[in-house]
Motif scaffolding. Sequence first.
Motif, short mmCIF file in Angstrom:
data_model
loop_
_atom_site.label_atom_id
_atom_site.label_comp_id
_atom_site.label_asym_id
_atom_site.label_seq_id
_atom_site.Cartn_x
_atom_site.Cartn_y
_atom_site.Cartn_z
N THR A 154 87.72 67.75 133.85
CA THR A 154 86.41 68.14 133.32
C THR A 154 86.45 69.54 132.72
O THR A 154 86.00 69.76 131.58
N CYS A 157 88.72 69.67 129.40
CA CYS A 157 88.11 69.08 128.20
C CYS A 157 86.90 69.87 127.74
O CYS A 157 86.66 70.03 126.53
N TRP A 158 86.14 70.39 128.68
CA TRP A 158 84.98 71.20 128.34
C TRP A 158 85.42 72.46 127.59
O TRP A 158 84.85 72.82 126.56
N LEU A 200 81.65 62.83 137.24
CA LEU A 200 82.72 63.75 136.89
C LEU A 200 84.06 63.11 137.22
O LEU A 200 84.16 62.32 138.16
N ASN A 201 85.08 63.44 136.46
CA ASN A 201 86.39 62.93 136.78
C ASN A 201 86.72 63.22 138.24
O ASN A 201 86.58 64.35 138.70
N THR A 204 83.33 60.02 140.07
CA THR A 204 82.59 59.13 139.18
C THR A 204 81.97 58.02 140.02
O THR A 204 82.67 57.32 140.75
N ASN A 339 86.42 60.75 129.28
CA ASN A 339 85.76 62.02 129.60
C ASN A 339 85.42 62.73 128.31
O ASN A 339 86.31 63.20 127.59
N ASN A 342 78.43 64.76 127.28
CA ASN A 342 77.37 63.82 127.61
C ASN A 342 76.52 63.45 126.39
O ASN A 342 76.41 62.28 126.02
N VAL A 354 80.75 67.75 130.20
CA VAL A 354 81.74 66.69 130.03
C VAL A 354 81.64 65.74 131.22
O VAL A 354 81.76 66.16 132.37
N LEU A 355 81.40 64.47 130.94
CA LEU A 355 81.24 63.46 131.98
C LEU A 355 82.24 62.33 131.78
O LEU A 355 82.74 62.12 130.67
N GLU A 356 82.51 61.61 132.87
CA GLU A 356 83.31 60.39 132.78
C GLU A 356 82.35 59.22 132.68
O GLU A 356 81.55 58.99 133.60
#
Length: 445
Positions: A154, A157-158, A200-201, A204, A339, A342, A354-356
């Motif tokens: 998370t 990637c963010w 979140l990774n 989830t 991921n 959102n 950033v979400l899964e």
Amino acid sequence: MSNTRTKLVLIGAGSAMFTKGLVADMIRDTVLGPWELGLCDIDPEALETAEGLCRRMAEATGADITIQASEDRRDLLPDADVVVSTIGVGGRRAWEADVFIPRTYGVVQPVGDTAMPGGISRAMRMIPALVAIAQDVGELCPRAWFFNYSNPMTANCWAIRQATSCAVVGLCHGTFNVSRQLMGLVGAPVGASTTRFAGLNHLTFIHDLRWQGRDMWPVVREKLNAASPDPFIADNPFSWTLFEVYGAYPSANDRHVTEFFPERFPGGAYYGKTLGVDAYSFEETIAGGDRIYAHMRAQALGEEPLDEWIFEHAAGEHEQLLSILRSLRFDRREIFAINVPNRGTVPNLPPEAVLEVPAVATASGLYPMQVPDFSDALAAIVMRKLAAIRLTVEAALRGDRNLFVEALLADGAVTDRSVAQAMRDELLAAHRQHLPNFFPQDAAA
């Protein structure tokens, strides 16, 4: 992706298990091939291992895979169709420091790559490296798909999305694997079953499980209340406790999920055991990784024959990558866990987080599916962890020592500021060579 030879560049190829699994999938695939595989690792020995193993696998099967290897990713990135990052800055030795230094302060972890001090420390050295990779991808192969497998997913990637224009997609097999476990628990065939999820990774929440349209949670509850619990249930008591409260099962099982709730496991106390010690032993994980690498290196150098099973499909982080690429190429519209930001996919969570989430892979791209029924109670759990992740991203991007401390405190495993400051100082000192944002004078020297 091109219609001739698909070029895939793997950055962090020294991750031998991932590389082996990916190449085995490439060898079996007759739809996306032929392949051009670029292998990159800044560790010369690790790169030699990856290249040797891949060449031996391709030669043993006659697979149409051309292989290039370089310590400099810029040699490989031009014209890439797909770029995959599996880097682990500092390797297993740095990972050990992430976990062992907090242990001296009474903070124990079973994993240490996503949350708590270990995950926060890891982010400090991973984020600058991944941002630099993303910048090169944007310059040298801007149309390539860029998939990141490196943890903490998370935060990584963010940070990439915030610092660059690169539309990175984070991938992890955790939710896919737990979905299969749930389907196995209720006796549902994987191909005929569906799940919906968000979070979140490594945290989830699978909140919908169906087989041919039928809600399978009642069947799960029957299994949960059975006199002799299934091993899947017996091995994950905390995750099933969350399921009983929230009606959703968290991926990726207790080993990861417990790290998002450090206040519930003081000193690592976990159902009569200690997390990271005799429950999900961290030392065993590291030793296992060292053994696997040594075995892979011996095969790469021809000192041992290739294992017969090396070409078999094995579960692992790599396992969905080619399925995603096939769905993108041929518009199969299959659903995967990804991921990404959102941007309204989950209405009761921040748009920039950033979400899964589930996404459909089509010929025109990956499209997240709306999750309008994610409960406010689950959103509250995710929101609490987002604060620490947001501070982690800012601390890593800025090289800000004060925000590093704030991230440690927001995470919840450390509650004393003086302890957080001392822990920060030790972690920074241990990883100094990998922290250009915190020690710019070293990079300039």
